[in-house]
Design a protein around this motif. Sequence first.
Motif: not given
Length: 735
Positions: A519-526, A543-547, A554-566
């Motif tokens: 029911k959702s699509m995951e975009v996995i960045p690396q 972080p990952s994103s989910f549609i 209504t379709k919508y986009l979520e960006h979920i997770g941690k982003m660590v700027i070192k």
Amino acid sequence: MQQHNATALLAVNASLASTAPGRPVTPSSVPAGDVIFEGWVLKKRRKRMQGFARRYFTLYKSGMLSYSFQPGQPPRDQLLLTQAAVSTAPGRRDIHVDSHNATFHIKCLSEEDFDSWMTAFRKIVAQEMPKSRRSSLARSSTRGNMQFGRLSMLVEEMGNTIAELSEALTTFEEEDRRRKRTSTRSTSGGAHSSKEHGVLGLFRKGHHHESPHLGVPAAGMAESSPSSSELLKRMTTALEQLKNQHSALGKTFHSYPSIDTCPSGTVGSPLPSTVEEEDEARTPSPGRKRASVFSSHSDSSVWFDAPEYDGPEEYLLDVSPPADESQDSKLYFTDSRLTDRTEATEAGSSTGMDTDSETEETAEKSLTEEPTVIHRRTTLPSGPVGDEGSLFAVLKKNVGKDLSKVALPVTFNEPLTMLQKAAEELEYYDLLAQAVQSQDPVERICYIAAFAVSTYANTKHRTGRKGFNPMLAETFEDVRMHLIAEKVCHNPVILAWHAEGEGWELYATSSGKTKFWGKSMEVIPQGTIHLKIGEEHFEWARPSSFIRNLMMGTKYLEHIGKMVIKNTSSGDACTLDFKEGGYWGPTNVVSGVINSSDGDVLANLEGKWDEQMARKLDSSHLHVLWRITPFPKNAAQYYGFTAFGITLNEITPDLEGKLPPTDSRFRPDVRALENGDLDAAEHEKQRVEEMQRDRRTRGQERGPRWFKQVGDEWVYKGGYWEQRQRGWTDVEPLW
């Protein structure tokens, strides 16, 4: 008549409860009931690269699935299995449970546990599936080559109910006026009896269902005129609300072309497009049966199969775990949207690097020779042409697969390549200049964090379309941030880009994969993004994103997770938390904390990735670091592009005669789609891919020219801007 009215109202209420977008049943509102099954499993952690952890899961008869650290402890998270898709793979003990708002990836500890859990899940699926299909909509549908879609039937049923409600309201008004003219109690009592059995029986039944406006207590019907006046107001209000809902639902289908107008015509995908459509549809007139006038398509077309219902489903994944996982572990990704890999094999001929050198002064001159004033366009030549089709119809055949390996038609594209979309993310590069100018290291990393968040701002109105997959050795430049991007590998798809400004240098290797979980699509960045400011070196990953709502709503986009700027030089770090949106709470929220190398908190950040980011000075004061540039007023009609994104495929006067023939702006298929010529875009896309196959067959592969591989990353080796000054006479075109 009363029974028919009550049945119609109950059917519509039941249909609205199961299909109303944006109003899912929250797990907390579902009574837990008895436990069907419980036990220990391994659950994938929310943070990437942290593997699985033991969690105690419990499945209730209500369909609620929750987990906790230990038996008896409060649940950490929960979802409704009645609104989820359950996916498994042959020969593996993995179970993927994908609901509207959450996804659980779990591994069973043994084959026996796996069988027990799947048996329990199938009990819920089996008991809910008949409920979802057993409605007046399903009974009215005709199986075969032509059938009504659920939503079109809902529009028709709602229209009929509106007509019946209007008739009942008119009758009640007449009886109310007649009762007011009657002076005797007996006559008033007779009118009341007639009213109760002749008109308001419909609303008494509705009261016991779920409508707070239509339900009328029995005591209220025994009162005199003042109560009747109040009842009349409530009925009128309910009728207006129902009319508005009916109108809005009917307009949802306005964007679908009418092909078949017979009463049993089929309906195109109920998925709404990613942009908001202008409402020009006429609301069907109530009071009569209407034929379906919505879109229908040939059964042989895979793009327009509509899902039958929004209840629980079970999928069987077709994957090859060892090969996929070993290959996926080598992917790198910094783009938060879909990447497409066509079935064609990309190839070309290597032209090599020009070994001639040029002085730095000449190179700098080539970077700053723009005209004083450049007038850039503010709109695209054409908006989307035709229907993008049902993305779900494609994805449901590829549950659990890496979608970068699935070829999609040009109707799913937007007129930009993935190289141009990488440039689009750097719209707010001026924040890096502010970071350079800052003398305070804490303020500097605050600006860098704001820039990292701003790279998502362009996705605010974009969920359904994706950029064109570049050709091998295809390039894109943008002189505004001195960006050069190039596709350096085809399988897996890897892009490399490098940008620079006064005092800063930014570069990254970009690749990735996408997966559909039901029911959702995951975009996995690396991969890693690198920023150099003076002697300081900053790194971060995305972080990952989910549609969400790919099936219904209504379709919508979520960006979920941690982003660590070192900051690898000083050890300071900024941790940004992209929070998952709740049912009723705020969405797209990002919070951040900056820590020293010793772990001390130096600053706190807050904001939204589609609005702004600010540094908290104290409990009542903020320092706004970045604020989004307003979208064009007609953005919804032009792929949801930002004003900056509209300019990326434009050849301005300062670029004429300066671009290499490999630049994305010369892609004929992208240009045709931008101009609204869908047939030409599809034809050119196939022609360009065929040219790639032919070059590879002849052994003339085109290799990357401006980037070289260093370990797992591709870095810019220089020379592009110097070659730009000399001209591109030795560069072969790709199309």
